[in-house]
Scaffold this active site. Structure first.
Site: not given
Lengths: 761, 334
Positions: A697, A597
């Site tokens: 994630h 991310c």
């Protein structure tokens, strides 16, 4: 579209303000219904909008014109009103009554033109009163009279209509037909309708927008009927004892969500239990999780709930909405899918004094602590709406508190501890932490600081994190029970559990020195979603370090750049601390670097923020991967599943292995070279040699993926690892929940707890 | 319906003409039909009979008719406005105000030793009516509530009456008799000079009433409703009260306070015509008032001739039972 707008409107009589600073839009073709208890000020507002009462402050606008600037005749052509007044007349026919509506259109002597007559006829037809147009008005029934009065209002050919309880004294048949006519009228003739209704079922049926006015003269909530008509909320609005309305009316809650979750609607009120703590980190989350697992094992439908969570670790549900991780963990323990209504308010800190406020999954904005403190009372409606939805899914709802219920300076407007318990009339278990010392002071002191009503809610005490010989503790517990009058429900032992933690305050920053593989996670100042890497902890051969200085980087075998709440700031921090150069050097030695991310964005050439998502500007990335990131206001939140498409370097054996996780980012990243290898599917991540980046994630949660990565790294160091014990993370968590539940059963008086929540066993 | 209204209106007009004729013929001196025709056609004021007809009976009956209509119309306007069936000029204290000023005038004239011209009486009554009316209007501006307004009117009436009683206490007996006589109401002081003033004034007020008819028709549904269709409530109220006060002040000034016509006639007309149409009602009420007063004046003059009864007595005898009947009817339909 010239819609009606109320701006900062304060209404009342003789300068005494009854409703303050109303802001409301009434669109043409839509119906706005005001509901609320008697005396709240609905009629006053309606009279003011109809022009019968002068506003005390603020203005009413139609399009851009202020209502008060219009002449009386113009006003009459725009707004028609039907107020509560039962007039008796003599010898006037129905047609003559309806003709009165043409007043603004006729000349001096009121002679009706052809057009006037046509309008009157139309109006009569619309309400179905044409047949008796020549009857004496006084001889009609109430229902017929109301119809005729409506026809009169229609004949006025207004753009807006204001009605005050038009159906209150009608029988059910007339009520329904009247409302039906009104709805059709609004749609067909594009009239904006503002009205008050006492009949909630009617309001639910006819309203496009519902406005709730509470007793203290404020607009409590505005929304669609689906959003507003939740029993718990209505109980509070009308100050009805919790549970009473439920028995009398059966309101359907969000049809869509129920269909999505695939749950039967229940008609009975759920049992509530609240777990509060004497302070932060006493173990509330885990106690709630354990209770959820116990209730599930005993065959009940359970759901966890926490009204407001402050956390950096958020989770994205299937619907693409954000909620706190602790409730996700608890939902897993309860054996149900996590949904955002378990955690209606999520606060993600962006700085020491400010946070992003997310309500029922939707971002409401950024607020400072002070702004939020004032704002949060407006969220009670949303909290109750969430509770209502959960009541459809679960028989028992276990609520987690936050911090301590006895923070005397914060008790006003509380919505997380006793305030929350009051909202749903829940009994409370108070948990104290004996490991940090002073548990008696914690428990008694908390109870002392609560006021009588709140203290009466506390039905049981739990001593948590106990180590040692319980018999030494027992006399103390007896004295505790004596002095507080509250029974001790149990003493729970200190447990090491491999479950996800709520926020940065945790023991995970211990090091395991001398482990063969050293994994370094860069501890960014605005680190987020770092629970992604919890999974590595279960492998004893890996030591996970959280690094914030350059020195430790050299010793690592794998560097991970985690997600960040403020990518550009953290990038600057990386440059300033010299960690960027250290990582570049690390990578130049061919050692693996993974960016997730925000970390992934930082691996690129450039990060720019043209839409001022963070603070604007742009910054050069580390340049380890040839790609560019642009931050966007649009937040990507999705759950994803895929396979590793073209992994390079050490992790090449990940090829075609499956992963499951979620993306949650505010930016788009594009590769600068066409030949750049894709790492995770659909362009969500790229890699080059030993540098890997992805938006996904939870990439490592899959047992297979984990094993492959660890084996890959171990192979580089020529280490042989025994990874048989590595279990799928999900499976591991299930084991942990059961383990914890069994321990809790052993040490807690579950019979007493069932008694407390009112469940017969 | 329309045909019925037309029919009744025509009947009314016929009645008025008949009553007018009867009034012409009946009196202390009898006149033959032929003589009457001659007097009327040739405007003969040479002999006593001619004078009687022209200077006394004709103006008197015209005055009675016109003032009767004015009274009835005033009553109708006030009743629509207050939406109260017993509203009338008396209720608002207008007549009491007139009486007070007349009383003051009478006492002053005695004290200051000047004789009372009828004109002075008229002016005094008018002034009194107007002042009382303006007080009511002032209150009407400030007050939104109807019942409060009526109570204020009644109070003003009481105050004026009390003041009058006070003055009477200090007056000479002869004066008191004068006042008493005046306050009973009579068309006896009629003259062409009066009529010349009365007719334009009443006509003026009548025209205004017609202009107000549109507002009245929505006002009867309530002030809120009227306001929402575009009636300027404050202006409307003011004009309506002024017109109605002008009408009743005129009557009081020229004929003294006359009771019951204002209250009873509108109801009788309404129950005959069975319509709520305002313009129709205005016209018909006026005609009804004309007929009523002509009749009552006839009775007052001739019942106990040569003694002339005061007109208020007659209107009360006929009017009161009507008011009671009407109240009873209302109660039963509520």
């Amino acid at each position: 579209m010239t819609d009606m707008n109320l701006k900062e409107l304060s209404v009342g009589y003789n300068r005494k303000v009854i409703l303050d600073k109303i802001a409301l839009e009434i669109k043409k073709g839509k119906i706005v219904v005001l509901i609320g208890p008697n005396g709240a000020g609905k009629s006053t507002l309606l009279k003011t909008v109809a022009g019968l009462l002068d506003p005390i402050a603020g203005e009413i606008l139609i399009g851009n014109e202020a209502l008060e600037k219009l002449s009386l005749t113009e006003k009459a052509k725009k707004i028609a009103s039907m107020m509560t007044a039962r007039t008796t007349t003599e010898y006037i026919t129905v047609a003559e009554v309806v003709a009165g509506g043409r007043y603004p259109y006729t000349g001096f002597l009121g002679k009706l033109s052809e057009e006037d007559k046509k309008e009157i006829e139309n109006a009569l037809h619309t309400v179905g009163a044409y047949a008796y147009q020549n009857d004496d008005f006084n001889t009609l029934s109430d229902g017929q009279k109301q119809r005729v009065l409506l026809a009169r209002a229609i004949a006025q050919k207004p753009e807006f209509m204001v009605l005050d309880e038009p159906t209150s004294f009608l029988d059910i048949g007339y009520k329904l037909t009247f409302i039906q006519v009104l709805k059709e009228l609004s749609e067909r003739q594009n009239i904006g309708i503002l009205m008050s209704l006492h009949e909630l079922e009617m309001a639910q049926r006819v309203a496009d927008v519902v406005v709730c006015i509470s007793k203290d003269g404020k607009i409590d909530r505005v929304g669609t009927p689906e959003q507003i008509f939740h029993v718990s909320y209505l109980e509070r609005l009308f100050e009805v004892t919790p549970g009473l309305l439920h028995n009398v009316y059966h309101f359907k809650t969000t049809k869509n969500l129920s269909a999505q979750i695939g749950v039967r609607l229940q008609n009975k009120r759920s049992h509530f239990l609240m777990v509060q703590g004497t302070m932060s980190s006493v173990g509330k989350s885990l106690v709630v999780a354990g209770l959820c697992r116990i209730f599930k094992q005993d065959g009940y439908k359970v759901a966890p709930f926490k009204s407001q969570n402050m956390a950096l670790n958020s989770f994205v549900t299937e619907e693409g909405l954000e909620m706190g991780r602790a409730q996700v963990m608890q939902a897993e323990a309860a054996g149900i899918k996590p949904n955002v209504f378990m955690n209606p308010i999520l606060l993600k800190p962006t700085s020491d004094s400010g946070s992003q406020v997310i309500v029922n999954g939707q971002v409401r904005g950024n607020m400072s602590a002070k702004e939020y403190f004032a704002y949060k009372t407006k969220l009670v409606g949303d909290i109750l709406a969430a509770v209502d939805i959960l009541q459809d899914q679960a028989e028992i709802i276990v609520i987690e508190g936050a911090g301590s219920p006895a923070e005397i300076n914060l008790k006003a407007n509380d919505i997380v501890n006793m305030g929350m318990a009051n909202m749903v009339d829940a009994p409370v278990l108070l948990v104290g932490d004996i490991d940090r010392g002073g548990v008696f002071a914690q428990l008694l002191g908390t109870i002392e600081l609560l006021d009588q009503a709140e203290a009466n809610r506390v039905k049981g005490l739990i001593v948590n994190k106990f180590r040692g010989d319980k018999t030494i503790l027992d006399p103390g517990l007896e004295m505790l029970e004596d002095r507080s009058g509250v029974p001790v429900v149990g003493v729970l032992p200190f447990m090491h559990l491999k479950l996800e933690d709520e926020d940065s305050l945790s023991e995970k920053f211990d090091r395991k020195q001398n482990a063969p593989i050293q994994l370094g996670v860069i501890k960014l100042p605005h680190i987020a979603n770092f629970t992604d890497f919890d999974v590595f902890e279960q492998i004893d051969e890996i030591a996970v370090h959280y690094i914030c200085s350059t020195k430790e980087i050299g010793d690592m075998d794998l560097i991970i750049l985690p997600g960040s709440k403020n990518t550009i700031s953290d990038m600057i921090w990386l440059k300033e601390t010299g960690i960027e150069s250290a990582i570049k050097k690390f990578s130049a030695e061919n050692k693996p670097v993974i960016g997730i991310c925000g970390g992934y964005q930082m691996l690129g050439e450039k990060i720019s923020d043209p839409e001022q998502v963070e603070n604007g500007g742009e910054i050069a990335g580390m340049g380890l991967l040839p790609l560019e990131t642009v931050l966007t206001i649009q937040k990507h939140r999705t759950q994803v599943k895929g396979i590793f498409t073209h992994p390079t370097g050490i992790l090449h054996s990940l090829l075609e292995k499956e992963y499951e996780g979620y993306e949650i980012h505010m930016g788009e990243t594009k590769p600068l070279e066409e030949t750049l290898s894709e790492f995770t599917a659909n362009g969500s991540g790229y890699c080059k040699e030993n540098i890997y980046g992805s938006y996904v994630h939870g990439l490592f949660d899959n047992g297979e993926v984990l094993k492959t990565i660890v084996t890959g790294i171990a192979a580089e160091k020529s280490i042989d690892l025994n990874l048989d014990r590595v279990v799928d993370y999900k499976q591991l968590k299930e084991q942990e929940y059961d383990k914890w539940a069994d321990t809790m059963r052993q040490y807690l008086d579950m019979e007493l707890i069932y008694n407390i929540i009112g469940v017969d066993r | 319906m329309k045909r019925k209204t037309g029919l009744i209106t025509s009947i009314l007009i016929v009645i008025i003409l008949l009553l007018g004729l009867v009034n012409l013929f009946v009196g202390s001196s009898s006149v033959s039909v032929g003589k009457m025709a001659e007097i009327l056609l040739h405007h003969n004021t040479q002999d006593t009979v001619g004078v009687i007809i022209w200077e006394i009976r004709l103006p008197r009956l015209i005055e009675a008719a016109v003032l009767g209509g004015a009274l009835a119309l005033s009553g109708y306007l006030l009743q629509s406005f207050f939406r109260n069936p017993i509203a009338g000029p008396f209720v608002l204290g207008i007549s009491s105000g007139a009486k007070l000023f007349v009383a003051i005038l009478m006492v002053i004239s005695y004290k200051l030793l000047f004789s009372l011209h009828s004109m002075m009486l008229v002016v005094a009554a008018f002034m009194g009516s107007c002042i009382a009316a303006s007080l009511v209007v002032l209150v009407a501006q400030k007050v939104k509530n109807m019942s409060v307004l009526i109570i204020c009117g009644v109070m003003i009436g009481y105050v004026c009456s009390a003041a009058t009683e006070l003055i009477v206490a200090f007056a000479e007996d002869s004066n008191i008799v004068n006042l008493h006589n005046w306050s009973m109401g009579s068309f006896g002081a009629a003259s062409w000079s009066n009529v010349k003033i009365i007719i334009p004034v009443v006509l003026f007020a009548f025209v205004w009433a017609i202009l107000l008819s549109k507002g009245i028709s929505v006002y009867q549904f309530g002030e809120n409703y009227a306001s929402s269709v575009g009636v300027n409530i404050k202006t409307f109220r003011l004009v309506l009260i002024l017109v109605s006060s002008l009408l009743s002040a005129t009557v009081t000034a020229y004929a003294g306070p006359i009771s019951f016509v204002g209250i009873a006639v509108p109801h009788v007309i309404r129950s005959i015509l069975k319509t709520g149409n305002v313009k129709t009602m205005i016209a018909a009420t006026f005609l009804g008032g004309m007929a009523a007063c002509l009749f009552c004046d006839l009775v007052a003059r001739c019942m106990f001739a040569p003694t002339e009864l005061s007109i208020s007595t007659i209107t009360a005898i006929f009017g009161a039972p009507i008011v009671i009947m009407m109240l009873l009817q209302k109660k039963s339909s509520d």
